[in-house]
Scaffold this motif. Structure first.
Motif, mmCIF file in Angstrom:
data_model
loop_
_atom_site.group_PDB
_atom_site.id
_atom_site.type_symbol
_atom_site.label_atom_id
_atom_site.label_comp_id
_atom_site.label_asym_id
_atom_site.label_seq_id
_atom_site.Cartn_x
_atom_site.Cartn_y
_atom_site.Cartn_z
ATOM 1 N N LEU A 311 0.821 -1.197 0.000
ATOM 2 C CA LEU A 311 0.000 0.000 0.000
ATOM 3 C C LEU A 311 0.862 1.257 0.000
ATOM 4 C CD1 LEU A 311 -3.073 -0.182 0.028
ATOM 5 C CD2 LEU A 311 -3.024 0.485 2.441
ATOM 6 N N LEU A 312 1.901 1.235 0.833
ATOM 7 C CA LEU A 312 2.787 2.395 0.931
ATOM 8 C C LEU A 312 3.560 2.608 -0.371
ATOM 9 C CD1 LEU A 312 4.194 1.909 4.548
ATOM 10 C CD2 LEU A 312 2.692 3.744 3.785
ATOM 11 N N TRP A 314 2.691 1.916 -3.165
ATOM 12 C CA TRP A 314 1.773 2.313 -4.221
ATOM 13 C C TRP A 314 1.337 3.767 -4.037
ATOM 14 C CZ3 TRP A 314 -4.033 1.584 -4.647
ATOM 15 C CH2 TRP A 314 -4.436 1.659 -5.985
ATOM 16 N N THR A 315 1.366 4.238 -2.765
ATOM 17 C CA THR A 315 0.875 5.585 -2.492
ATOM 18 C C THR A 315 1.999 6.524 -2.037
ATOM 19 O OG1 THR A 315 0.276 4.868 -0.266
ATOM 20 C CG2 THR A 315 -1.461 4.849 -1.922
ATOM 21 N N VAL A 316 2.086 6.770 -0.722
ATOM 22 C CA VAL A 316 2.975 7.838 -0.240
ATOM 23 C C VAL A 316 4.454 7.552 -0.452
ATOM 24 C CG1 VAL A 316 1.471 8.956 1.435
ATOM 25 C CG2 VAL A 316 2.662 6.850 2.073
ATOM 26 N N ARG A 318 5.813 5.939 -2.964
ATOM 27 C CA ARG A 318 6.041 5.568 -4.357
ATOM 28 C C ARG A 318 7.394 6.069 -4.875
ATOM 29 N NH1 ARG A 318 0.995 5.694 -8.216
ATOM 30 N NH2 ARG A 318 1.704 4.125 -9.685
ATOM 31 N N LYS A 319 7.668 7.344 -4.546
ATOM 32 C CA LYS A 319 8.901 7.967 -5.019
ATOM 33 C C LYS A 319 10.127 7.254 -4.415
ATOM 34 C CE LYS A 319 10.632 12.445 -5.031
ATOM 35 N NZ LYS A 319 10.513 13.741 -4.373
#
Lengths: 367, 256
Positions: A311-312, A314-316, A318-319
């Protein structure tokens, strides 16, 4: 008789501070203070501002020492290093972030760093050797004065049949001992220390950010520095201070101006994650087999360590995932999640008295 | 007279260069001295600013030397046996032993060393000095940090007073919860052969640490040897590696 019971103004202030120092507000306020400091580091590290707050903190500490109960704790010989440590951590954190603030401003303007001038060389003799020599002399003088004015502690001869209350580990391990409130020994005393060491060793191999190598900066490495400062200041230093100064007999919380009364009671009614799920939510008894019984807790922990990373990523995060790649990300995120399991568990304890997410007491597997 | 000594064979056999007053003799002073040649001859000016390094690594090393000197002297007066240990410390304390401050300095320097090494790590972290090419030296430093705390922990038991015994009891009790290796650790109950448990109170990690099921005479001896011989030797070797690698990795860090 009323006048005997009436609290003076100073008592009210002391009482308020005692309440603020309870585990939950103490920890939360420490986090908030660190956050506010890091966000506004350019303002807080200005010499005038830092001097006012630093001086204020020292003054507050000195005035607190007038309270007999507070003085009793901080004047224990083996607790004196902690006061010194607090002072030094405060000072050096300021010193580092002050230089980071100056450097960050210079970087924005395209000016050279404080540490610039790679070709600007000086001879070790005399420039470095003399500095070292002066440092040694000052350090020696400091140690001798310390040794003269403060005797090293020596209590009664060791007696296996008389356990002191509270029994505390050496002060530098008290942060870990404080974690025993929230975790079983296999996590607080074995797994977490191991993971701290592992995480520190892994740090240079995980952190692929090429900037900020060899100079003070915050802006260029804010994520890594924030994480490290949270671990170091809050989870290590603050918990040591808490475990030493604010934990009395039976490891019960005592405010800084409170007498360590061995008869103080703390109401404890801890519940398990499984009880919330099976009994409270579903309104039925606990299943017989431990695997079924603990399934909800195991599912939660399973999600925390395997679902959340996806989840991480994919979201926050990602970079970060793109920057450091799969293997580094997996290691980094596992270490981070273990680290943040600590405040998570604390929050659950303070809000719903949760004892364990997973409680397989059959073979000591409690999380 | 001074001139006569300076020009004599004895003086010149010890000091192979003149008084360090110019560039050449100053360089020689560092190069020709076994202790000073830990340093390079010249360093970057910004690298040795006190506000950059805080001198914490150097102070940690100095405190380690203080610990060795005072520790060796203390060993003359201390017997790691339950019957004597406490009384020996008592004797040091009451000044029967001529150098009454030894134990105080040893103990406070130990605390100071722990604080100094933590601050050294903080400085190295905040200046990003663990980044390439210094990753491995950071690792060595982390191990040295752990060993420093273990040195302090093992030394904590030696006075054999209530503070010592119970602090070590609390600390070492953690070992019995070691996963698989402690008798109260998760998974240990699965390690059974023909109904006989492999891991029990008399065989687990805590037993190995204390050489017993409680903090007793065996633990005192074991901690004494660890404290005075084993860990210091390992630390000394790692310090050599640590310092060597500072030089090999380009000296005190600075902007690339």
């Amino acid at each position: 008789m009323d006048y005997l019971l009436a609290e003076s103004g100073i008592d009210r202030i002391k009482h308020a501070i005692n309440v603020i120092c309870e585990p939950a507000p103490f920890f939360v306020l420490s986090c908030v203070a660190l956050g506010v400091f890091l966000i506004g580091y350019r303002f807080w590290t200005k010499p005038v501002v830092a001097a006012i707050f630093g001086g204020g903190a020292v003054l507050f500490y000195a005035l607190s020492a007038l309270d007999p109960n507070f003085f009793l704790i901080i004047a224990k010989p083996d607790n004196v290093p902690i006061s010194i440590m607090m002072l030094l951590v405060g000072f050096f954190t300021w010193l580092a972030f002050r230089q980071a603030a100056i450097n960050d401003e210079r970087l924005e303007k395209g000016e050279p760093l404080l540490e610039a001038g790679a070709d600007d060389k000086v001879l070790v003799w005399p420039d470095l050797v003399y500095t070292e020599f002066i440092a040694l002399i000052l350090c020696t003088a400091f140690l001798i004065v310390w040794a003269i004015y403060l005797r090293a502690p020596l209590e009664q001869p060791a007696d296996p049949s008389v356990a002191p209350n509270p029994a505390k580990a050496p002060w530098y391990f008290l942060g870990l001992q404080e974690l025993l409130v929230y975790f079983d020994p296999w996590i607080a005393g074995v797994l977490l220390p191991g993971l701290i060491i592992l995480g520190l060793v892994a740090l240079p191999y995980i952190d692929k950010n090429p900037r900020g190598n060899g100079y003070y900066t915050f802006k260029e490495r804010w994520f890594v520095i924030t994480t490290y400062m949270f671990g170091w200041v809050v989870l290590w230093v603050v918990l040591i201070v808490f475990g030493t100064f604010l934990r009395g007999p039976n490891w019960i919380f005592f405010g800084p101006y409170e007498f360590w009364d061995a008869h103080k009671l703390a109401a404890l009614l801890n519940i398990q994650f499984r009880d919330i799920f099976w009994i409270k939510a579903l309104g039925r008894g606990l299943p017989g087999h431990w695997l079924v019984r603990e399934a909800p807790g195991l599912a939660f922990i399973g999600f925390w360590f395997t679902g959340l990373p996806f989840l991480l990523a994919w979201t926050v995060m990602r970079k970060i995932y793109r920057q450091i790649g799969f293997i580094r990300y997996v290691i980094a995120v596992q270490l981070l999640l273990w680290m943040f399991l600590v405040p998570l568990k604390m929050a659950f304890r303070w809000t719903i008295n949760l004892q364990y997410f997973v409680a397989i007491t059959e073979f000591f597997f409690n999380i | 007279m001074i001139k006569w000594i300076r020009e004599g064979q004895v003086w010149n056999s010890i000091f192979r260069h003149g008084i360090p007053r110019d560039r050449r003799t100053r360089a020689m002073a560092v190069l020709s001295n076994v202790f000073l040649h830990l340093h390079p001859v010249a360093v970057r000016k910004s690298g040795i600013r006190l506000s950059f390094t805080w001198c914490m690594g150097g102070l940690t090393f100095f405190l380690f030397l203080v610990e060795i000197v005072t520790g060796v002297l203390l060993m003359f007066y201390y017997r790691p046996v339950v019957e004597y240990a406490y009384n020996d410390i008592q004797a040091m304390r009451s000044g029967v032993v001529s150098m009454g401050l030894l134990r105080e300095i040893h103990r406070w320097a130990a605390h100071a060393m722990i604080i100094a090494i933590w601050l050294h790590m903080l400085r190295v972290f905040l200046t990003g000095s663990y980044k390439p090419p210094r990753e491995f030296n950071w690792t060595v430093g982390v191990i040295l940090l752990v060993l420093t705390m273990l040195l302090s922990f093992t030394g904590y038991l030696l006075p054999w007073d209530q503070l010592a015994m119970w602090a070590i009891t609390v600390g070492s009790n953690m070992a019995r919860a070691t996963p698989l290796a402690g008798h109260e650790g998760p998974g240990a109950s699965f390690l059974v052969i023909d109904g006989v448990p492999l891991i029990h109170a008399g065989s687990d990690a805590r037993f190995q640490l204390l050489a017993g099921t409680f903090v007793g005479p065996n633990a005192l001896l074991r901690f004494y040897v660890l404290h005075c011989v084993f860990i210091p030797v390992v630390v000394t070797v790692l310090i050599a590696v640590h310092f060597w690698r500072i030089r090999k990795d380009g000296g005190i860090s600075g902007p690339l």
